[in-house]
Design a protein around this motif. Structure first.
Motif: not given
Length: 188
Positions: A51-65, A70-74
């Protein structure tokens, strides 16, 4: 603490395991062997965009409950190929910050305290003020009678976190409303 058996000395482990250079399992401690990734317990992984800039880097968002853990680069992102800048790497802190506001706050003019508003009321207030500013600052004609059809009561300053499509729509909205002061943070 349990004593280390002589059979577990690193040199003997190195000879027994065939790890002649001592760079593999022979030098790995039991603590290191027990370490698991912090996202190994995630219920699901969701693809997202930083969400930070207009580059649009991909992220993997890890969800539990239903909570982001955690969030990492895709690595499948053609833009960032799994890499994130320091701000993108800190996205999890943005989501889980204890001070994060989750309700609309409004402070009336000259008031000391903030009050909670529901989202519909806040949007209606913004729309009413937008229309009033447009009406109060409207210029139909100039001094020589030429058509202007613009408002000087509204300006827009966009942020660099918006992508091209969002900036395009904002530009169209403000132009249709008659605003001429339309700028973006990326150009300043």
């Amino acid at each position: 603490m349990a004593r280390l058996s002589p059979l577990e000395w690193p040199v003997l482990r190195q000879l027994r395991s065939g790890d002649s250079l001592g760079r593999g399992p022979a030098v790995t401690s039991p603590t290191t062997r027990a370490v698991r990734p912090r996202n190994a317990t995630a219920d699901r992984v969701v693809q997202s965009i930083c969400p930070y800039c207009a580059v649009g880097c991909g992220q993997l968002v890890y969800v539990k409950d239903e909570k982001v853990i955690d969030i990492e680069g895709d690595p499948n992102s053609p833009i960032s190929r799994g890499r994130l800048c320091p701000k993108g790497s800190a996205s999890e802190q943005l989501v889980n910050a204890p001070g994060r506001q989750k309700q609309v706050l409004y402070r009336a003019p000259k008031a000391k305290d903030w009050q909670h508003l529901d989202l519909d009321t806040a949007i209606d207030m913004i729309a009413d003020r937008f229309i009033e500013s447009r009406r109060n600052g409207w210029q139909e004609l100039d001094d020589q009678g030429r058509k202007l059809r613009r408002t000087m009561g509204i300006a827009s300053l966009g942020g660099a976190t918006l992508d091209n499509e969002e900036n395009y729509l904002i530009k169209k909205l403000f132009t249709a409303a008659g605003a001429i002061q339309i700028e973006n943070q990326a150009r300043i």
